[in-house]
Design an enzyme around this catalytic site. Structure first.
Site, PDB file in Angstrom:
ATOM      1  N   ASP A 608       0.842  -1.183   0.000  1.00 36.67           N
ATOM      2  CA  ASP A 608       0.000   0.000   0.000  1.00 36.67           C
ATOM      3  C   ASP A 608       0.888   1.248   0.000  1.00 36.67           C
ATOM      4  OD1 ASP A 608      -2.721   1.228   0.481  1.00 36.67           O
ATOM      5  OD2 ASP A 608      -1.656   1.974   2.252  1.00 36.67           O
ATOM      6  N   GLU A 645       1.478   0.306  -4.938  1.00 35.73           N
ATOM      7  CA  GLU A 645       1.001   1.583  -5.465  1.00 35.73           C
ATOM      8  C   GLU A 645       2.187   2.528  -5.604  1.00 35.73           C
ATOM      9  OE1 GLU A 645      -3.398   2.469  -3.939  1.00 35.73           O
ATOM     10  OE2 GLU A 645      -2.011   2.152  -2.288  1.00 35.73           O
TER      11      GLU A 645
END
Length: 1009
Positions: A608, A645
């Site tokens: 993340d 990400e």
């Protein structure tokens, strides 16, 4: 508290008519301006400037004076006017510097022409000045202790500097020099002086004398500050100090932490170099009234590690650490009772850590765990990923036992080896696996801070009650709002303990069962050919400081988090940003990833906000993971895939680091999510009521305009979107070349920066995931007058593009089921109701109420009409068209290695686009992939042509080189043609002309054997 100060001036700008005179030709201004309010301290000077030019006398020097006086209140009577001359600075500028004592002051200025004797005054009002005493509290930490003997600071103008400290807080900082440790200015830093501190360009490097270095370990256990003094020894400036650099320099530790077993005997180790003491509190069970056995731990001054060794009776007992440590957030010595950041097991709601031998205790392993055979894995580009939320997956599955719904156990319902099932959910996953899906991506499954693990304390609204309201009612979300902090749902991006499975997904969260059940889940999926990816969130924790759910900051305060140059905690993630540029946060990250890889046999990790980690962090982690071997570690690390990400924002970028964004990750082999193909396909995301109407390639951009006057709705915009999709189909490579809409041969990186990878395995291609609206919901906004058949076709077009692209395809659970969240743009805390998924395929969850106000209310007005429209609710047969379509696309992808080319060179050699340039047919992408090169990658097919016709009309396309060539529809699609009324009925290839005919909104794959 530390005595410190900030001197600052609040400037309200220039007043362009601040001087009045009978001679209107005079022009001037004063700075600070008339009526401005200014603040400084009693140890700072205050400067006033006047810029004034008489008419026709450009080079004439005026006689200017500053008049000022103390007042009891602004606007009150001047007590005693003081006149201070203003010195000419050149260029019509005059300056005066004053140093008034504590009080309130007003000031003005006047200038007189030396020849005409004309005088003009500042007008219309006086400036205001407040002079305050030094603050008595520490307000910032602007200095950085970058290594053992160097402190960096940017407070200029001092003559001497000193380091001050207090072992117990309440530091009293002297106003005169001489009482602290003297520091010597030895260097001016650049952004390359210290790799962990690129933000300190042009800072002063202040050296600690050699004879004071032995004091540093003890100094670090208390309150510390640096102070600057003038030539007279008067205090000029002072600030607190950020200590990560010196802790890394003195105490970087590479050994094991947490619970370590040797021959059945546990040792507990905690890294806490700034702690004054650490005491182990050991409990026989989880009962709140159980008396703790308290034992002091031993400190290793070389490593900063506290340790204690027990005996076999300690096994599966519970514990906490009592840490006595200075806390900068309070300015006091705190005594914290805290769990272990390296915990391997936890009690209910993470109240206590548990002593468990996770590697050798056979009771924690399902039968056959040691001999588990992993699914076949050849290369990263062979991966295809399906993103799953554990609770969503089975919460509403009636074919799963009630006690196992929303739990790890639900993934064991495959009907094999005496296990129950198959359940509806597992049948869906098994069908995808049989079609070619390789990896199940589990949204966060580590210990979370936002879900109460005690089911008796959870408040989950009844579906029957929520169903009683209209489909566009605000009542459903109001009920969810009232229970959101007490229900059982959250996406889970709220880390509490990084190395323990979340308890709410276990059947008995107050013991070790979660460990075994997590392993059973992995084992069952692996045995059915599906590898498991874990979503990890090392970029932040939910809280920090002295909060009761803060772990890291209550053990080593101020170390694990990222601060700006003023010492302010950064929260660009959402919450406190962790600082993995520092050794022990990086170690925590790597060590717990290794635990998941080895002890739980996880096959991949999705990071993340990877952009909040440095590229060096990720490379170091990659190298450690890929170094795992079956012989040594029980797993093959070369087959563990990493992705994340890679967005271009955040505190790490702001501090000047090479952060893990898309371009920076190129060449690492670590994947990043490809938002270029996503936005080109469906038009991207927007919170704006008009922006949400913006169309893309699959849902009508230009060729089927929806009537809304959003930007990017013209033909050249469609062609831009189409070019981005072409690049995505080619792995989003920086150096892939094709003819753009401008009839120019371009490389991917020159297409407005769209191409960023150097290897196809670095591209995670997707059109939807858990974030933002579902693909179906986006198309509701963007295709207002479409039929349901057209909606299904647009959905399937998005699936086709992703499934047949080079790189790694990524699918959101339910994107193959027309999944809706009732238009919710951010369902992270929207409860079970808005996140439901139905594996019976009877419902897609559209029209179950207005989505939660906290993220959606600005668009409720346009949502109400949509949610009430019953024609937007698909039937089971509609849903099944999408279910079957993803399986067919996966079969096609799996059927040929040409869809999974492993290198940039192979893609550039074999893949080509047709129908390009300014004269292309709108809404049509034609891609060919050739096996007419060495090596022979596909024994079945020599040449493949894929046609994506997103347009609302049928289109033909001719490839002259295919005249006379026996191209045939792919067998998977050939079989589908037998189904009545399928668009594929109209798909054809005219061999005599080399002409393809493609129905509206259809993807067709032709092959040459």
């Amino acid at each position: 508290m530390l005595i410190a100060f900030i001197a600052f001036i609040i400037i309200y700008g220039y007043h362009n008519t601040s001087f009045a005179s009978s001679d209107a030709g005079w022009q001037g201004e004063m700075f600070p301006a008339v009526n401005s309010s200014n603040i400084t301290t009693d140890i700072k000077s205050f400067t006033v400037d006047v810029q004034l030019q008489p008419a026709g006398a450009r080079n004439t020097q005026l006689n200017c004076n500053l008049s000022w006086s103390q007042v009891d209140s602004f606007g009150g009577e001047w007590k005693q006017t003081i006149t201070t001359g203003m010195k000419y600075q050149g260029k019509n500028n005059y300056q005066s510097i004053i140093s008034p004592p504590i009080g309130l002051y007003e000031f003005t200025s006047k200038c007189t022409h030396p020849r005409t004797k004309k005088t003009i005054w500042q007008s219309p009002g006086n400036g205001k000045l407040t002079v305050k005493p030094l603050s008595t509290e520490l307000s910032d930490r602007r200095a950085f202790w970058v290594k053992k003997d160097i402190i960096a600071w940017n407070s200029f103008g001092a003559t001497t500097y000193e380091l001050h400290h207090s072992p117990n807080g309440n530091l009293s900082l002297p106003l005169s020099s001489g009482a602290g440790i003297p520091l010597k200015l030895t260097q001016t830093l650049t952004n390359q002086s210290y790799t962990k501190f690129p933000q300190l360009n042009r800072y002063d490097g202040l050296q600690i004398p050699t004879n004071s270095l032995p004091q540093i370990p003890e100094i670090l256990r208390g309150e510390i500050a640096i102070a600057a003094y003038d030539q007279n020894g008067k205090l000029l400036d002072a600030t607190g100090i950020q200590i990560q650099g010196v802790l890394d320099d003195l105490y970087t530790y590479s050994g094991e932490l947490g619970v370590i077993y040797r021959q059945g005997i546990p040792t507990l180790k905690l890294w806490a170099p700034t702690a004054k003491s650490v005491t182990l509190h050991r409990f026989a069970d989880t009962q709140a009234n159980t008396t703790a056995i308290k034992t002091p731990m031993t400190f290793d001054s070389q490593t900063g590690v506290w340790s204690i060794t027990g005996d076999t009776s300690w096994n599966q007992q519970y514990y906490l650490y009592e840490v006595q440590v200075f806390a900068p957030t309070t300015g006091k010595i705190a005594t914290n009772l805290v769990t272990d950041p390296y915990a391997v097991s936890l009690s209910l709601n993470s109240d206590r850590s548990q002593i468990v031998d996770i590697n050798n205790d056979k009771t924690l392993q399902p039968n056959g765990w040691d001999t588990l055979v992993k699914p076949t894995f050849t290369a990263p580009v062979d991966i295809s990923i399906y993103e799953v939320h554990i609770r969503d997956f089975s919460r509403d599955d009636q074919t799963v036992a009630a006690s196992h719904r929303g739990k790890y156990k639900a993934f064991t319902y495959d009907g094999k080896k005496g296990r129950p099932g198959p359940s509806d959910g597992m049948t869906h996953l098994l069908n995808l696996g049989n079609a070619g899906l390789t990896h199940i991506h589990l949204m966060p499954t580590f210990d979370l801070s936002t879900i109460n693990e005690d089911p008796n304390q959870q408040n989950v609204p009844e579906y029957q009650y929520l169903n009683s309201f209209p489909p566009n009612s605000p009542r459903q979300q109001a009920v969810i709002a009232a229970t959101r902090d007490r229900d059982a749902f959250n996406w889970g991006y709220d880390p509490f303990h990084y190395g323990v499975p979340e308890g709410s997904y276990g059947t008995m969260p107050n013991n070790t069962s979660r460990i075994r059940e997590f392993r059973e889940m992995v084992q069952t999926l692996n045995e059915n050919g599906l590898r498991v990816v874990m979503d990890v969130v090392y970029n932040h924790t939910t809280v920090s400081g002295q909060d009761s759910q803060s772990v890291l900051d209550r053990i080593v305060p101020g170390y694990y988090y990222r601060y700006n140059q003023n010492g302010e905690l950064q929260n660009t993630s959402c919450c406190p940003d962790t600082a993995s540029e520092f050794a022990m946060m990086s170690k925590l990250m790597i060590d717990t990833v290794m635990r998941w890889a080895k002890a739980y046999k996880i096959d991949g990790f999705r990071f993340d906000l990877m952009n909040l980690h440095t590229v060096d962090n990720m490379i170091a982690l990659r190298d450690v993971v890929q170094g795992l071997t079956v012989a040594k570690d029980g797993v093959d690390g070369s087959k563990i895939y990493l992705y994340g990400e890679g967005w271009d924002f955040g505190s790490l970028k702001a501090n000047g680091f090479k952060h893990g964004e898309q371009f920076n990750m190129a060449g690492t082999g670590i994947g990043t999510f490809n938002d270029r193909i996503r936005n080109g396909a469906h038009g991207g995301y927007s919170k704006d009521p008009l922006g949400i109407r913006r169309q893309g390639f699959i849902n009508g951009q230009f060729y089927d305009w929806n009537g809304y006057f959003y930007d990017q709705r013209n033909r050249h915009d469609l062609l831009d979107s189409t070019d981005k999709i072409r690049l995505g189909l080619a792995g989003n490579l920086q150096d892939f070349q094709f003819i753009s809409r401008n009839d120019k041969v371009v490389k991917g990186k020159d297409l407005n920066g769209a191409g960023y990878t150097t290897d196809p395995q670095e591209a995670i291609n997707y059109v939807s995931k858990h974030d933002n609206e579902t693909l179906y919901d986006l198309n509701v906004f963007r295709m207002p007058s479409a039929t349901m058949e057209e909606r299904v076709q647009a959905q399937n077009m998005g699936i086709s593009i992703i499934g047949l692209s080079q790189g790694i395809p990524f699918f959101h659970m339910g994107s193959d089921m027309l999944r809706s969240k009732s238009l919710d743009s951010n369902s992270y805390d929207s409860g079970d109701w808005f996140n439901r998924i139905d594996f019976t395929y009877n419902s897609n969850n559209f029209g179950v109420g207005l989505p939660p106000a906290w993220d959606n209310q600005s668009r409720w007005q346009i949502m109400e009409e949509l949610l009430a429209n019953k024609t937007l609710i698909p039937s089971k047969s509609d849903i099944l068209k999408s279910v079957n379509h993803l399986q067919e696309i996966l079969q096609i992808r799996q059927s040929s290695k040409l869809f999974r080319l492993e290198t940039s060179a192979e893609i550039k050699k074999r893949l080509q686009f047709h129908n390009t340039g300014s004269q292309q047919k709108d809404g049509l992408i034609v891609m060919s992939i050739s096996d007419r090169f060495e090596p022979d990658l596909d024994p079945n097919y020599e040449y493949i042509v894929v046609l994506f016709n997103a347009n609302k009309i049928a289109q033909t396309f001719t490839l002259p080189e295919l005249k006379g060539v026996p191209m045939e529809l792919h067998p998977v699609q050939q079989n589908k043609r037998d189904t009545a009324k399928q668009p594929l009925k109209q798909v054809s290839f005219n061999r005599n002309k080399g002409e393809f005919n493609i129905p509206p909104r259809t993807t067709a794959v032709f092959c040459l054997k």
